[in-house]
Design an enzyme around this catalytic site. Structure first.
Site, mmCIF file in Angstrom:
data_model
loop_
_atom_site.group_PDB
_atom_site.id
_atom_site.type_symbol
_atom_site.label_atom_id
_atom_site.label_comp_id
_atom_site.label_asym_id
_atom_site.label_seq_id
_atom_site.Cartn_x
_atom_site.Cartn_y
_atom_site.Cartn_z
ATOM 1 N N ASP A 91 -11.792 6.906 -6.990
ATOM 2 C CA ASP A 91 -12.900 6.105 -6.454
ATOM 3 C C ASP A 91 -14.093 6.976 -6.060
ATOM 4 O OD1 ASP A 91 -11.537 3.737 -6.746
ATOM 5 O OD2 ASP A 91 -10.949 3.556 -4.643
ATOM 6 N N ASP A 239 0.747 1.316 4.200
ATOM 7 C CA ASP A 239 2.106 1.808 4.003
ATOM 8 C C ASP A 239 3.087 1.179 4.994
ATOM 9 O OD1 ASP A 239 0.822 3.061 6.106
ATOM 10 O OD2 ASP A 239 1.245 5.093 5.448
#
Length: 488
Positions: A91, A239
């Site tokens: 990105d 996560d």
């Protein structure tokens, strides 16, 4: 006036009770971990008859100092080439893009299946990148490494065989530290992380409690990700969020303390603060999202209790901050109201709440440094505790923002390519904010505030809270000092 003083004491007592509860859960996890180590690690599973397809995802955003190091390490992973796919989820908006393109082209020419994946926008940050990458690969297992990691060549050979267990959703490995000895700041970070990876994750696994994928240095079963609803973008700890959703769906996680994934620790305070903000705010967001579901689940009472303190662990910073702020007025309350002295003695037992943590951190320290003299533990533990207290204002703010539901950008932790004592943090291009902002100035004032608490204790001959105030003064003083030092 008496009402105010009793209110201050009650607030202090409630916060102390919460900290003690957290400490006792860590004590129990330490006992479970020690029992697991005494039993010895079970033998590693035999290699599978047929190795599965593995995709290695590398989420990057402007990582000019470490992108090539990461790609080189992952291209060197020892695994059947026809079954390995490396995805660089890039990105970036700077020259990292060109560096990645060159390394990808280099390894493609050598026969490695590797792609540079570029999205139309950075929506969803890391979670969005991981989700986008899944749409462009057919890997059965998904290994993830952040930009600061340098996995060993045998990483997949040591983790993939565990997935012969069809109910296993994740294998998480222990983080190593490439630059632990770089500075006092990195040494103290390693001290804290080692406790999580040497003790807490082992204890949770041994007790059959929920553990968490640590965002990197682990492998997911693709069907586990999909069954749990995929990567969500509504928390800063994607996560931890996916870990709880997967385990609530019945997937099991396995932790391997003997398999190490080396990584770089933040070497500057702005990098550390950005990491701490993301972790603490994200944990609060995940608690807000999942705690009620966990408590209503069919899990055992012990697992629910451990999960509660696991999800609320960042809330400890709020409790300690409140205790700290209240503790200075309590010195005067003890002097002004001697008739309440038996009740007010509770304020002096602050350190008793940390006795279980001594056991927890010493166990981890000894596992990490089995031959080091015992006396070295004491100053490192006290410094770690002090600096952790010095971060309470910064982290408590992040936690409260998390519970309020306010969204924040995913500010990644800048990496500098540091190894051991090599390299310099000065002149770096990636910054996460001004270290001399209003929050930092308040941290400097708090150092003076708690130094005043020490003086008040000495004046009244009341030694009960002096150790607490001394650690707070040192902690906030160090945070302010590093803020000044790392501002360039």
């Amino acid at each position: 006036m008496l009402f105010l003083e009793i209110t201050l004491l009650a607030l202090y007592g409630l916060c102390l009770a919460f900290v003690l509860g957290f400490s006792l859960t860590q004590f129990q996890l330490t006992r479970l971990a020690r029992q697991a180590y005494r039993r010895g690690l079970p033998p590693e599973p035999a290699p599978p008859a047929f190795w599965p397809r593995v995709t290695v995802q590398l989420p990057l955003y402007n990582e000019v100092f470490v992108a090539e190091r990461l790609i080189d390490a992952c291209a060197a992973l020892n695994y059947p080439l026809n079954l390995l796919h490396v995805q660089v989820l890039d990105d970036s908006t700077d020259e990292t893009v060109a560096l990645v393109a060159a390394r990808v082209a280099h390894y493609r020419a050598l026969g490695v299946h590797i792609d540079q994946v570029r999205r139309p926008d950075r929506q969803g940050y890391k979670a969005g990148a991981l989700r986008y990458g899944l749409e462009h690969t057919d890997g059965e297992l998904i290994a993830i490494f952040d930009a600061d990691f340098v996995p060993e060549p045998d990483f997949l050979l040591r983790t993939v065989p565990y997935f012969q267990d069809a109910g296993l959703g994740v294998v998480q490995t222990r983080w190593g530290h490439l630059n632990e000895e770089y500075s006092l700041l990195t040494e103290l970070q390693a001290f804290g992380l080692n406790a999580h990876f040497h003790v807490e994750q082992v204890g949770r696994t041994a007790g059959g409690h929920f553990i968490n994928f640590n965002g990197t240095g682990g492998v997911w079963r693709r069907t586990c990700i999909e069954d749990a609803g995929g990567w969500h973008t509504d928390t800063l700890t994607e996560d931890l969020d996916l870990s709880y959703r997967a385990q609530l769906r019945g997937w099991r996680f396995h932790y391997l303390p003997h398999v190490v994934a080396p990584a770089e620790l933040p070497a500057t305070l702005d990098a550390l603060k950005s990491q701490q903000f993301r972790w603490t705010k994200g944990a609060a967001e995940t608690a807000r999202k999942h705690l009620r579901t966990v408590l209503r689940s069919s899990e055992s009472l012990a697992t629910k209790l451990h999960a509660t303190f696991h999800l609320l662990n960042s809330t400890v910073f709020v409790a300690i901050l409140l205790m700290a702020l209240v503790s200075v007025p309590l010195v005067f309350v003890r002097a002004d109201l001697p008739e309440l002295k038996p009740v007010l003695r509770v304020a002096s037992v602050f350190l008793l709440a940390f006795v279980p943590l001594i056991y927890y951190y010493f166990t981890a320290w000894r596992l990490d440094k089995p031959t080091a003299p015992v006396w070295r533990f004491v100053p490192q533990f006290l410094l770690f505790l002090s600096v952790s207290m010095g971060l309470t204002l910064h982290n408590a703010r992040a936690v409260l923002l998390g519970y309020s539901g306010r969204q924040s950008a995913f500010i990644r932790t800048p990496k500098l390519g540091l190894v051991r004592r090599q390299g310099r943090w000065q002149g770096r291009r990636y910054r996460t904010g001004d270290l001399l902002d209003g929050l930092t100035l308040t941290e400097g004032l708090l150092a003076l505030y708690f130094a005043f608490g020490i003086g008040a204790g000495l004046y009244f001959g009341d030694w009960g809270l002096i150790p607490f105030h001394l650690m707070l003064t040192v902690g906030y003083g160090l945070i302010f000092m590093y803020s000044v030092r790392h501002r360039k």
